[in-house]
Design a protein around this motif. Structure first.
Motif, PDB file in Angstrom:
ATOM      1  N   GLN A 157      23.757 -47.254  49.821  1.00  0.00           N
ATOM      2  CA  GLN A 157      23.455 -47.113  48.412  1.00  0.00           C
ATOM      3  C   GLN A 157      22.842 -45.749  48.137  1.00  0.00           C
ATOM      4  OE1 GLN A 157      21.033 -50.580  47.276  1.00  0.00           O
ATOM      5  NE2 GLN A 157      22.872 -51.450  46.346  1.00  0.00           N
ATOM      6  N   VAL A 158      23.098 -45.248  46.930  1.00  0.00           N
ATOM      7  CA  VAL A 158      22.521 -43.986  46.490  1.00  0.00           C
ATOM      8  C   VAL A 158      21.781 -44.226  45.181  1.00  0.00           C
ATOM      9  CG1 VAL A 158      24.211 -42.505  47.631  1.00  0.00           C
ATOM     10  CG2 VAL A 158      24.701 -43.373  45.340  1.00  0.00           C
ATOM     11  N   VAL A 159      20.850 -43.340  44.894  1.00  0.00           N
ATOM     12  CA  VAL A 159      20.015 -43.455  43.695  1.00  0.00           C
ATOM     13  C   VAL A 159      20.305 -42.273  42.776  1.00  0.00           C
ATOM     14  CG1 VAL A 159      17.652 -43.539  42.817  1.00  0.00           C
ATOM     15  CG2 VAL A 159      18.232 -44.670  44.978  1.00  0.00           C
ATOM     16  N   VAL A 160      20.516 -42.560  41.500  1.00  0.00           N
ATOM     17  CA  VAL A 160      20.792 -41.527  40.496  1.00  0.00           C
ATOM     18  C   VAL A 160      19.523 -40.715  40.229  1.00  0.00           C
ATOM     19  CG1 VAL A 160      21.449 -41.128  38.092  1.00  0.00           C
ATOM     20  CG2 VAL A 160      22.624 -42.884  39.445  1.00  0.00           C
ATOM     21  N   LYS A 161      19.657 -39.387  40.194  1.00  0.00           N
ATOM     22  CA  LYS A 161      18.490 -38.519  40.047  1.00  0.00           C
ATOM     23  C   LYS A 161      18.020 -38.377  38.593  1.00  0.00           C
ATOM     24  CE  LYS A 161      19.595 -35.521  44.025  1.00  0.00           C
ATOM     25  NZ  LYS A 161      19.928 -34.133  44.420  1.00  0.00           N
ATOM     26  N   ALA A 162      18.957 -38.379  37.640  1.00  0.00           N
ATOM     27  CA  ALA A 162      18.557 -38.076  36.257  1.00  0.00           C
ATOM     28  C   ALA A 162      19.312 -38.948  35.264  1.00  0.00           C
ATOM     29  CB  ALA A 162      18.821 -36.598  35.959  1.00  0.00           C
ATOM     30  N   ASN A 163      18.700 -39.156  34.102  1.00  0.00           N
ATOM     31  CA  ASN A 163      19.369 -39.894  33.027  1.00  0.00           C
ATOM     32  C   ASN A 163      20.655 -39.188  32.610  1.00  0.00           C
ATOM     33  OD1 ASN A 163      17.375 -41.873  32.837  1.00  0.00           O
ATOM     34  ND2 ASN A 163      16.174 -40.708  31.351  1.00  0.00           N
ATOM     35  N   GLY A 164      21.636 -39.966  32.203  1.00  0.00           N
ATOM     36  CA  GLY A 164      22.880 -39.402  31.691  1.00  0.00           C
ATOM     37  C   GLY A 164      23.909 -39.059  32.753  1.00  0.00           C
ATOM     38  N   THR A 165      23.641 -39.433  33.996  1.00  0.00           N
ATOM     39  CA  THR A 165      24.611 -39.157  35.067  1.00  0.00           C
ATOM     40  C   THR A 165      25.853 -40.023  34.852  1.00  0.00           C
ATOM     41  OG1 THR A 165      22.898 -38.539  36.643  1.00  0.00           O
ATOM     42  CG2 THR A 165      25.027 -39.246  37.552  1.00  0.00           C
ATOM     43  N   LYS A 166      27.014 -39.396  34.868  1.00  0.00           N
ATOM     44  CA  LYS A 166      28.259 -40.099  34.548  1.00  0.00           C
ATOM     45  C   LYS A 166      29.027 -40.493  35.812  1.00  0.00           C
ATOM     46  CE  LYS A 166      28.986 -38.020  29.990  1.00  0.00           C
ATOM     47  NZ  LYS A 166      27.643 -37.458  29.873  1.00  0.00           N
ATOM     48  N   VAL A 167      29.601 -41.675  35.750  1.00  0.00           N
ATOM     49  CA  VAL A 167      30.540 -42.132  36.776  1.00  0.00           C
ATOM     50  C   VAL A 167      31.926 -42.075  36.147  1.00  0.00           C
ATOM     51  CG1 VAL A 167      31.236 -44.019  38.286  1.00  0.00           C
ATOM     52  CG2 VAL A 167      28.807 -43.629  37.819  1.00  0.00           C
ATOM     53  N   TYR A 168      32.824 -41.307  36.777  1.00  0.00           N
ATOM     54  CA  TYR A 168      34.153 -41.075  36.216  1.00  0.00           C
ATOM     55  C   TYR A 168      35.193 -41.964  36.892  1.00  0.00           C
ATOM     56  CZ  TYR A 168      31.991 -36.829  34.313  1.00  0.00           C
ATOM     57  OH  TYR A 168      31.179 -35.937  33.660  1.00  0.00           O
ATOM     58  N   SER A 169      36.314 -42.158  36.190  1.00  0.00           N
ATOM     59  CA  SER A 169      37.386 -42.997  36.741  1.00  0.00           C
ATOM     60  C   SER A 169      38.080 -42.340  37.917  1.00  0.00           C
ATOM     61  CB  SER A 169      38.412 -43.329  35.659  1.00  0.00           C
ATOM     62  OG  SER A 169      38.988 -42.140  35.128  1.00  0.00           O
ATOM     63  N   THR A 170      38.091 -41.013  37.966  1.00  0.00           N
ATOM     64  CA  THR A 170      38.640 -40.254  39.102  1.00  0.00           C
ATOM     65  C   THR A 170      37.667 -39.128  39.434  1.00  0.00           C
ATOM     66  OG1 THR A 170      39.903 -38.670  37.740  1.00  0.00           O
ATOM     67  CG2 THR A 170      41.004 -40.737  38.322  1.00  0.00           C
ATOM     68  N   ALA A 171      37.935 -38.421  40.511  1.00  0.00           N
ATOM     69  CA  ALA A 171      37.032 -37.353  40.972  1.00  0.00           C
ATOM     70  C   ALA A 171      37.249 -36.086  40.156  1.00  0.00           C
ATOM     71  CB  ALA A 171      37.242 -37.099  42.461  1.00  0.00           C
ATOM     72  N   SER A 172      36.968 -36.188  38.859  1.00  0.00           N
ATOM     73  CA  SER A 172      37.149 -35.047  37.965  1.00  0.00           C
ATOM     74  C   SER A 172      36.319 -35.269  36.707  1.00  0.00           C
ATOM     75  CB  SER A 172      38.626 -34.881  37.586  1.00  0.00           C
ATOM     76  OG  SER A 172      38.777 -33.942  36.533  1.00  0.00           O
ATOM     77  N   THR A 173      35.663 -34.210  36.217  1.00  0.00           N
ATOM     78  CA  THR A 173      34.867 -34.335  35.002  1.00  0.00           C
ATOM     79  C   THR A 173      35.733 -34.464  33.760  1.00  0.00           C
ATOM     80  OG1 THR A 173      34.720 -31.921  34.890  1.00  0.00           O
ATOM     81  CG2 THR A 173      32.894 -33.088  35.961  1.00  0.00           C
ATOM     82  N   SER A 174      37.045 -34.230  33.890  1.00  0.00           N
ATOM     83  CA  SER A 174      37.945 -34.412  32.750  1.00  0.00           C
ATOM     84  C   SER A 174      38.478 -35.848  32.670  1.00  0.00           C
ATOM     85  CB  SER A 174      39.124 -33.432  32.843  1.00  0.00           C
ATOM     86  OG  SER A 174      39.870 -33.653  34.015  1.00  0.00           O
ATOM     87  N   ALA A 175      38.122 -36.681  33.639  1.00  0.00           N
ATOM     88  CA  ALA A 175      38.568 -38.077  33.640  1.00  0.00           C
ATOM     89  C   ALA A 175      37.703 -38.896  32.690  1.00  0.00           C
ATOM     90  CB  ALA A 175      38.503 -38.647  35.052  1.00  0.00           C
ATOM     91  N   SER A 176      38.145 -40.107  32.417  1.00  0.00           N
ATOM     92  CA  SER A 176      37.380 -40.989  31.537  1.00  0.00           C
ATOM     93  C   SER A 176      36.093 -41.441  32.228  1.00  0.00           C
ATOM     94  CB  SER A 176      38.224 -42.200  31.145  1.00  0.00           C
ATOM     95  OG  SER A 176      38.605 -42.927  32.299  1.00  0.00           O
ATOM     96  N   VAL A 177      35.055 -41.695  31.437  1.00  0.00           N
ATOM     97  CA  VAL A 177      33.757 -42.132  31.957  1.00  0.00           C
ATOM     98  C   VAL A 177      33.728 -43.658  31.991  1.00  0.00           C
ATOM     99  CG1 VAL A 177      31.270 -42.121  31.577  1.00  0.00           C
ATOM    100  CG2 VAL A 177      32.609 -40.074  31.076  1.00  0.00           C
ATOM    101  N   VAL A 178      33.438 -44.222  33.158  1.00  0.00           N
ATOM    102  CA  VAL A 178      33.377 -45.677  33.281  1.00  0.00           C
ATOM    103  C   VAL A 178      31.957 -46.199  33.080  1.00  0.00           C
ATOM    104  CG1 VAL A 178      35.394 -45.740  34.802  1.00  0.00           C
ATOM    105  CG2 VAL A 178      33.117 -45.642  35.802  1.00  0.00           C
ATOM    106  N   LYS A 179      30.957 -45.309  33.289  1.00  0.00           N
ATOM    107  CA  LYS A 179      29.561 -45.732  33.081  1.00  0.00           C
ATOM    108  C   LYS A 179      28.658 -44.496  33.058  1.00  0.00           C
ATOM    109  CE  LYS A 179      26.270 -48.998  32.906  1.00  0.00           C
ATOM    110  NZ  LYS A 179      25.133 -48.179  32.523  1.00  0.00           N
ATOM    111  N   THR A 180      27.724 -44.499  32.123  1.00  0.00           N
ATOM    112  CA  THR A 180      26.678 -43.471  32.104  1.00  0.00           C
ATOM    113  C   THR A 180      25.401 -44.117  32.623  1.00  0.00           C
ATOM    114  OG1 THR A 180      27.685 -42.338  30.214  1.00  0.00           O
ATOM    115  CG2 THR A 180      25.377 -41.849  30.690  1.00  0.00           C
ATOM    116  N   GLU A 181      24.874 -43.577  33.721  1.00  0.00           N
ATOM    117  CA  GLU A 181      23.757 -44.216  34.417  1.00  0.00           C
ATOM    118  C   GLU A 181      22.420 -43.557  34.066  1.00  0.00           C
ATOM    119  OE1 GLU A 181      24.132 -46.861  35.964  1.00  0.00           O
ATOM    120  OE2 GLU A 181      26.135 -46.957  36.878  1.00  0.00           O
ATOM    121  N   ASN A 182      21.372 -44.354  34.161  1.00  0.00           N
ATOM    122  CA  ASN A 182      20.009 -43.854  33.984  1.00  0.00           C
ATOM    123  C   ASN A 182      19.426 -43.401  35.312  1.00  0.00           C
ATOM    124  OD1 ASN A 182      19.912 -44.429  31.193  1.00  0.00           O
ATOM    125  ND2 ASN A 182      19.425 -46.585  31.634  1.00  0.00           N
ATOM    126  N   ALA A 183      18.352 -42.659  35.233  1.00  0.00           N
ATOM    127  CA  ALA A 183      17.656 -42.233  36.454  1.00  0.00           C
ATOM    128  C   ALA A 183      17.206 -43.464  37.246  1.00  0.00           C
ATOM    129  CB  ALA A 183      16.460 -41.364  36.092  1.00  0.00           C
TER     130      ALA A 183
END
Length: 376
Positions: A306-332
């Motif tokens: 498991q990993v821990v998100v460092k900052a609010n607003g960290t995005k999880v994308y559908s593929t390994a690209s920032t141009s992909a759709s966001v599946v979840k925006t995570e909090n710190a």
């Protein structure tokens, strides 16, 4: 024994709803079982009948998963004859086609990872490569549900995404099956005299002896012999072909098996003087190559990383690209479960420019920038 094509689909109703490894609910064979199914086809083709369902259960019993990600080397715990020789990652470099070709020529199919979608980024998918055809590879693809092997499937036609062959493959798993069927020896073999050749030491996957020079399939495979094996040349001009690219030479093994060998994988050995045979003395048994010792199996890894998100607003994308759709925006401090092999994942955590395949807090799978998380 010659490799036999056995098609299996992760979408088969008999097992598609089974939980994959130690994954979370929803991590089914039908959704994420391409790697396991490709290995099941490889194992079955070598004569050790498995389905994704049976291999899934056996690997779980051997602690062969990290969450739902297969531990490739643990296949050897279930089938000691099949050993993972090498794992090559080539997302950012050309795939070693010469090494893949050598494995295929030796009758050892390989599992490869390709990009399953034209969408931005990489969408992991595993298939089994079993032969060459022209400048392409013949594959068994575990995702479509089309029982049988009558229809040929080509890697480039399905997964090239406009790339050349060497850039259409991101990972290769080189397995080696150490058992080969041995035919009954000829009771009256021809005397083995004259010039001999030896399989080069760098032919680590062994050399195929074939009944013809066709390399498009394994149907003509007579036997696979390991590096260092001495072979008798059975044609008068055979010596001139040894070591020459593109040349084939007729040979005979010590057990009397005859066929064609790729001369560029051979080196010259001095001639042999025939020794008179005393019919009153029974022949010595043919030498048996010692089995290839299995690679040491590392100690079991933890079931999940498991990993821990460092900052609010960290995005999880559908593929390994920032141009992909966001599946979840995570909090710190959100905890994400890594769903790729632990060894490679741990090396990427916190590294700029790397991506981790994770399960977000809403249960969706996606990719997070590895720089934005830390190890729990």
């Amino acid at each position: 024994m010659a490799f036999k094509l056995v098609y299996l689909s992760q979408q088969d109703p008999q097992w598609k709803n089974d939980l994959l490894g130690f994954g979370d609910p929803g991590d089914t064979l039908g959704m994420y079982g391409c790697a396991l199914t490709s290995v099941a086809m490889l194992v079955s083709g070598h004569g050790y009948s498995e389905t994704p369902k049976t291999l899934n259960e056996k690997l779980k019993g051997a602690n062969g998963f990290v969450s739902s990600a297969i531990r490739w080397d643990v296949v050897n715990k279930v089938h000691p004859q099949i050993t993972l020789r090498e794992q090559v990652s080539c997302e950012n470099t050309d795939a070693p086609l010469a090494k893949i070709n050598a494995a295929l020529d030796a009758g050892q199919p390989v599992v490869v990872r390709v990009d399953s979608s034209p969408a931005p980024g990489l969408q992991w998918h595993y298939v089994l490569v079993y032969a060459r055809k022209g400048n392409d590879y013949l594959i068994l693809d575990p995702y479509p549900y089309q029982p049988g092997t009558a229809k040929e499937d080509l890697l480039m036609a399905r997964y090239s995404r406009g790339n050349p062959l060497e850039r259409s493959i991101q990972q290769i798993l080189f397995y080696h099956c150490s058992t080969q069927a041995q035919p009954m020896p000829d009771p009256n073999p021809s005397p083995e005299t004259g010039l001999r050749a030896r399989v080069r030491a760098d032919v680590t996957l062994g050399l195929n002896i074939r009944s013809s020079t066709d390399t498009s399939s394994l149907a003509n495979l007579v036997v696979n012999v390991p590096a260092g094996t001495e072979l008798t040349l059975t044609e008068s001009n055979g010596e001139s072909k040894i070591g020459v690219n593109g040349q084939w030479v007729r040979v005979r093994t010590a057990q009397g098996q005859e066929g064609f060998a790729a001369a560029w994988y051979l080196e010259k050995v001095g001639g042999v003087t025939p020794v008179p045979v005393d019919p009153t003395i029974p022949p010595a048994p043919a030498p048996v190559d010692p089995p290839i010792p299995p690679a040491p199996v590392p100690p079991p890894e933890p079931i999940k990383v498991q990993v821990v998100v460092k900052a609010n607003g960290t995005k999880v994308y559908s593929t390994a690209s920032t141009s992909a759709s966001v599946v979840k925006t995570e909090n710190a401090n959100a905890r994400l479960t890594v769903v790729e092999p632990a060894e490679g994942a741990k090396a990427k955590i916190g590294v700029k420019g790397k991506w981790l395949n994770v399960k977000a807090t809403n249960g969706s799978r996606g990719f997070v920038n590895a720089e934005k998380v830390r190890l729990k």
